[in-house]
Design an enzyme around this catalytic site. Structure first.
Site, mmCIF file in Angstrom:
data_model
loop_
_atom_site.group_PDB
_atom_site.id
_atom_site.type_symbol
_atom_site.label_atom_id
_atom_site.label_comp_id
_atom_site.label_asym_id
_atom_site.label_seq_id
_atom_site.Cartn_x
_atom_site.Cartn_y
_atom_site.Cartn_z
ATOM 1 N N LYS A 173 0.846 -1.196 0.000
ATOM 2 C CA LYS A 173 0.000 0.000 0.000
ATOM 3 C C LYS A 173 0.884 1.250 0.000
ATOM 4 C CE LYS A 173 -1.925 2.569 3.132
ATOM 5 N NZ LYS A 173 -1.845 3.868 2.421
ATOM 6 N N GLU A 248 10.863 1.683 9.744
ATOM 7 C CA GLU A 248 11.803 2.784 9.472
ATOM 8 C C GLU A 248 11.031 4.072 9.722
ATOM 9 O OE1 GLU A 248 14.975 1.699 6.401
ATOM 10 O OE2 GLU A 248 13.140 0.961 5.515
ATOM 11 N N CYS A 282 13.524 11.804 5.788
ATOM 12 C CA CYS A 282 13.713 11.393 7.191
ATOM 13 C C CYS A 282 15.114 11.721 7.682
ATOM 14 C CB CYS A 282 13.424 9.905 7.337
ATOM 15 S SG CYS A 282 14.419 8.885 6.250
ATOM 16 N N GLU A 385 9.281 16.201 15.204
ATOM 17 C CA GLU A 385 9.640 16.202 13.783
ATOM 18 C C GLU A 385 8.686 17.125 13.025
ATOM 19 O OE1 GLU A 385 8.825 12.647 11.501
ATOM 20 O OE2 GLU A 385 10.789 12.767 10.549
HETATM 21 P P1 NAD Z 1 2.581 8.102 8.030
HETATM 22 O O1 NAD Z 1 3.032 7.272 9.179
HETATM 23 O O2 NAD Z 1 1.463 9.038 8.222
HETATM 24 O O3 NAD Z 1 2.129 7.152 6.818
HETATM 25 C C1 NAD Z 1 2.986 6.173 6.274
HETATM 26 C C2 NAD Z 1 2.136 5.084 5.671
HETATM 27 O O4 NAD Z 1 1.433 4.429 6.715
HETATM 28 C C3 NAD Z 1 1.081 5.570 4.688
HETATM 29 O O5 NAD Z 1 0.987 4.651 3.618
HETATM 30 C C4 NAD Z 1 -0.186 5.560 5.517
HETATM 31 O O6 NAD Z 1 -1.345 5.403 4.764
HETATM 32 C C5 NAD Z 1 0.068 4.354 6.393
HETATM 33 N N1 NAD Z 1 -0.697 4.330 7.656
HETATM 34 C C6 NAD Z 1 -1.159 5.371 8.390
HETATM 35 N N2 NAD Z 1 -1.845 4.922 9.453
HETATM 36 C C7 NAD Z 1 -1.807 3.568 9.402
HETATM 37 C C8 NAD Z 1 -2.333 2.527 10.226
HETATM 38 N N3 NAD Z 1 -3.063 2.785 11.317
HETATM 39 N N4 NAD Z 1 -2.075 1.260 9.885
HETATM 40 C C9 NAD Z 1 -1.350 0.979 8.797
HETATM 41 N N5 NAD Z 1 -0.855 1.907 7.960
HETATM 42 C C10 NAD Z 1 -1.073 3.178 8.268
HETATM 43 O O7 NAD Z 1 3.871 8.816 7.489
HETATM 44 P P2 NAD Z 1 3.966 9.870 6.293
HETATM 45 O O8 NAD Z 1 3.449 11.184 6.799
HETATM 46 O O9 NAD Z 1 3.409 9.276 5.051
HETATM 47 O O10 NAD Z 1 5.542 9.968 6.068
HETATM 48 C C11 NAD Z 1 6.382 10.844 6.747
HETATM 49 C C12 NAD Z 1 7.106 10.106 7.870
HETATM 50 O O11 NAD Z 1 7.869 9.037 7.357
HETATM 51 C C13 NAD Z 1 8.093 11.006 8.588
HETATM 52 O O12 NAD Z 1 7.972 10.788 9.976
HETATM 53 C C14 NAD Z 1 9.441 10.500 8.105
HETATM 54 O O13 NAD Z 1 10.513 10.739 8.983
HETATM 55 C C15 NAD Z 1 9.177 9.051 7.933
HETATM 56 N N6 NAD Z 1 10.148 8.444 7.026
HETATM 57 C C16 NAD Z 1 11.099 7.589 7.533
HETATM 58 C C17 NAD Z 1 12.054 7.029 6.698
HETATM 59 C C18 NAD Z 1 13.116 6.078 7.215
HETATM 60 O O14 NAD Z 1 13.672 5.345 6.415
HETATM 61 N N7 NAD Z 1 13.395 6.077 8.505
HETATM 62 C C19 NAD Z 1 12.030 7.338 5.339
HETATM 63 C C20 NAD Z 1 11.061 8.225 4.857
HETATM 64 C C21 NAD Z 1 10.113 8.754 5.703
#
Ligand code: NAD
Length: 431
Positions: A173, A248, A282, A385
Site C-alpha cells: 500500500k 523505518e 527522514c 519532527e
Molecule cells: P505516516 O506514518 O502518516 O504514513 C505512512 C504510511 O502508513 C502511509 O501509507 C499511511 O497510509 C500508512 N498508515 C497510516 N496509518 C496507518 C495505520 N493505522 N495502519 C497501517 N498503515 C497506516 O507517514 P507519512 O506522513 O506518510 O511519512 C512521513 C514520515 O515518514 C516522517 O515521519 C518520516 O521521517 C518518515 N520516514 C522515515 C524514513 C526512514 O527510512 N526512517 C524514510 C522516509 C520517511
C-alpha cells in the site's frame, strides 16, 4: 487520472466503489481519484498472494530476479513519465524526481534482483567440528508493505524488491497522498513476468487499507516506513501475533558543525541536507548545532544563501524548492513556526507560506525556507519532527556540549558531523 488497485494481475477499483480525491500540491486542485480500499480488497489481495506463493517461492532465483530486472527496465523506459508523475503527485521539483527518486527506484530493483543471487549466510562450528549450525533464509509467505509520501517510488521499491526477490508474495500500500507512481508501476508488473498474485497493490487510507494489512492474520511480515506514531501503533497491533516487523521511522537529526570544518563544503551540504525535498526526508538535518567560534559566520552565510532561495512551480526545470505534500502538512509546518515565535525564537528568514510567481500555483501548498534561532533545546520545535523546510540553530562549546544537545531528543535516526579532525569525528559518531 483514475488510479486502480492491482490484485491478481488485474486492475480494479475498490470493492465498495469508494474513491478518494488525489490533489496536486503545487496547485491545490483535485486531479484524479484513488480507490478507497478496505478490508475486503486487502483480503482479496492476500488470497491471490497465498495462491501464488507455492510456485513463486519454488521458482529458481534467477527467474525471480529476471522479473525484477524487467520491472527495472520498465522504470528506465518510462523514466520521464515517472519523473513528471512523481513531481505532480508530491509537489517535489522535477529535477529532484529526475536526479533522486526515479533513478533510485530503478537501482533499488536492480540492487535486490542481483543481491539475492550473491547471498552469503553464516555458520557456527563447534569445537572439533562435531556440529555445524548454519543459517538458511527462506521466504515467509505473504508480506505487507506500507510506504510514505516523501520519496514515493523510491521507498516503495526499497521495501517490496527484497521481499519479492526472496520468494515472498507482496500486498503493498503506497501512501494515499502519493499513489501515482505505484499505479504506473502496476502497469508493467504483468509484462515483467510476475505471475498473478505475486505482487499486489492496494490503494487507500492508512486507517482503512493500511490497518487491514496490519490486522490480516495471513500476512506474515510487515515492512513499514513512515511516522513514529504510526510505527508504534503497528508494533502494538502486531504484538503477540509473531508477525515480523521492519519499521523505518522519523528523525530530528542534528547537523553538528565544529569550528575546524571545511566551511564551504559544510555550508553547501548543510543547505542540501536541511532543505532538499522541502525538508521532507527522514534523514534531513533539522537541528543545526554550531560551535561558538563559528556561530555568527556560519549563521550569516547560511541565512544569506537561503534568503536567495525562492519556491517555484515544481514542474519547471529550474525550481529548487517545490510544494509541501498537502494542505494539512503545510498547516502543520506553519503551526510550528508560529509556536517558535510564541516561544521567543527569532525567525532569521522565511517564516511564512509562500506563492511562486505565475497563476498556476496560486492555491498551492508552499512554505518559504525558514531558519530559527534562540529556542530552548527542549522546546517542542526542537523536539518534534516538523518534516518541512524549517531548521533551528543552536550554539555549543566543545564536544561534550555538542553531544548533549545532539542526543537531547527521543529520536536517533541520523546525524551529520563536520570537522577536519578524524579523531573527533569518530568520537562524536560513537557518542
Ligand atoms: P505516516 O506514518 O502518516 O504514513 C505512512 C504510511 O502508513 C502511509 O501509507 C499511511 O497510509 C500508512 N498508515 C497510516 N496509518 C496507518 C495505520 N493505522 N495502519 C497501517 N498503515 C497506516 O507517514 P507519512 O506522513 O506518510 O511519512 C512521513 C514520515 O515518514 C516522517 O515521519 C518520516 O521521517 C518518515 N520516514 C522515515 C524514513 C526512514 O527510512 N526512517 C524514510 C522516509 C520517511
Amino acid at each position: 487520472m483514475d488510479i486502480l488497485n492491482w490484485i491478481g494481475n488485474r486492475h480494479q477499483p475498490a470493492a465498495r466503489g469508494a474513491w478518494l480525491e488525489n490533489i496536486e500540491p503545487a496547485t491545490g486542485k483535485v486531479y484524479g481519484r484513488i480507490p478507497r480500499s478496505g478490508a475486503e480488497d486487502v483480503a482479496a489481495a492476500v488470497a491471490a498472494a497465498q495462491a501464488a506463493f507455492p510456485a513463486w517461492s519454488a521458482m529458481h532465483v534467477d527467474q525471480r530476479s529476471a522479473c525484477i530486472e524487467r520491472l527495472a527496465d520498465a522504470v528506465r523506459r518510462n523514466f520521464e513519465l515517472l519523473v513528471e508523475a512523481e513531481s505532480r503527485d508530491n509537489g517535489k521539483p522535477v529535477q529532484v524526481a529526475r536526479h533522486v527518486d526515479i533513478p533510485r527506484a530503478e537501482k533499488n530493483l536492480r540492487f535486490f534482483a542481483t543481491a539475492v543471487q550473491h547471498f552469503v549466510t553464516e555458520s557456527h562450528v563447534t569445537a572439533g567440528a562435531t556440529h555445524i549450525h548454519y543459517v538458511h533464509r527462506k521466504p515467509l509467505g505473504v508480506v505487507g508493505v506500507i510506504s510514505p509520501w516523501n520519496l514515493p517510488l523510491y521507498l516503495f521499491t526499497w521495501k517490496l524488491a527484497p521481499a519479492l526477490a526472496m520468494g515472498n508474495c507482496v500486498v503493498a500500500k503506497p501512501s494515499e497522498v502519493t499513489p501515482a507512481s505505484a499505479y504506473l508501476l502496476s502497469q508493467w508488473i504483468e509484462e515483467a513476468g510476475f505471475p498473478p498474485g505475486v505482487f499486489n497493490i492496494v490503494h487507500g487510507l492508512g486507517a482503512e487499507a493500511g490497518e487491514a494489512i496490519v490486522q490480516h492474520p495471513d500476512i506474515k511480515a510487515i515492512s513499514f516506513t513512515g511516522g513514529t506514531a504510526t510505527g508504534t501503533h503497528i508494533a502494538r497491533a502486531v504484538a503477540g501475533t509473531q508477525k515480523k516487523i521492519c519499521l523505518e521511522l522519523g528523525g530530528k537529526n542534528p547537523g553538528i558543525l565544529f569550528a575546524d570544518c571545511d566551511f564551504d563544503r559544510a555550508l553547501q551540504t548543510t543547505l542540501q541536507s536541511a532543505f532538499a525535498n522541502q525538508g521532507q526526508i527522514c534523514l534531513c538535518a533539522s537541528r543545526i548545532l554550531i560551535e561558538d567560534a563559528l556561530y555568527e559566520r556560519f549563521r550569516d552565510a547560511l541565512v544569506a544563501k537561503v534568503r536567495t532561495w525562492e519556491v517555484g512551480d515544481p514542474s519547471l526545470p529550474g525550481t529548487r524548492l517545490g510544494a509541501v505534500s498537502s494542505r494539512a502538512h503545510q498547516e502543520k509546518i506553519l503551526s510550528y513556526i508560529q509556536l517558535a515565535r510564541e516561544l521567543g525564537g527569532t525567525i532569521l528568514c522565511g517564516g511564512h507560506a509562500a506563492v511562486p510567481a505565475g497563476d498556476r500555483c496560486a492555491e498551492g501548498f508552499f512554505v518559504a525556507p525558514t531558519i530559527i534561532e534562540g529556542l530552548d533545546p527542549l522546546c517542542a520545535v526542537n523536539q518534534e519532527e516538523i518534516f518541512g523546510p524549517v531548521i533551528t540553530l543552536q550554539r555549543f562549546k566543545g564536544e561534550a556540549e555538542a553531544l548533549e544537545l545532539a542526543n537531547a531528543t527521543e529520536y536517533g535516526l541520523a546525524c551529520t558531523i563536520w570537522t577536519e579532525n578524524l579523531g573527533k569525528a569518530h568520537r562524536m559518531a560513537a557518542g
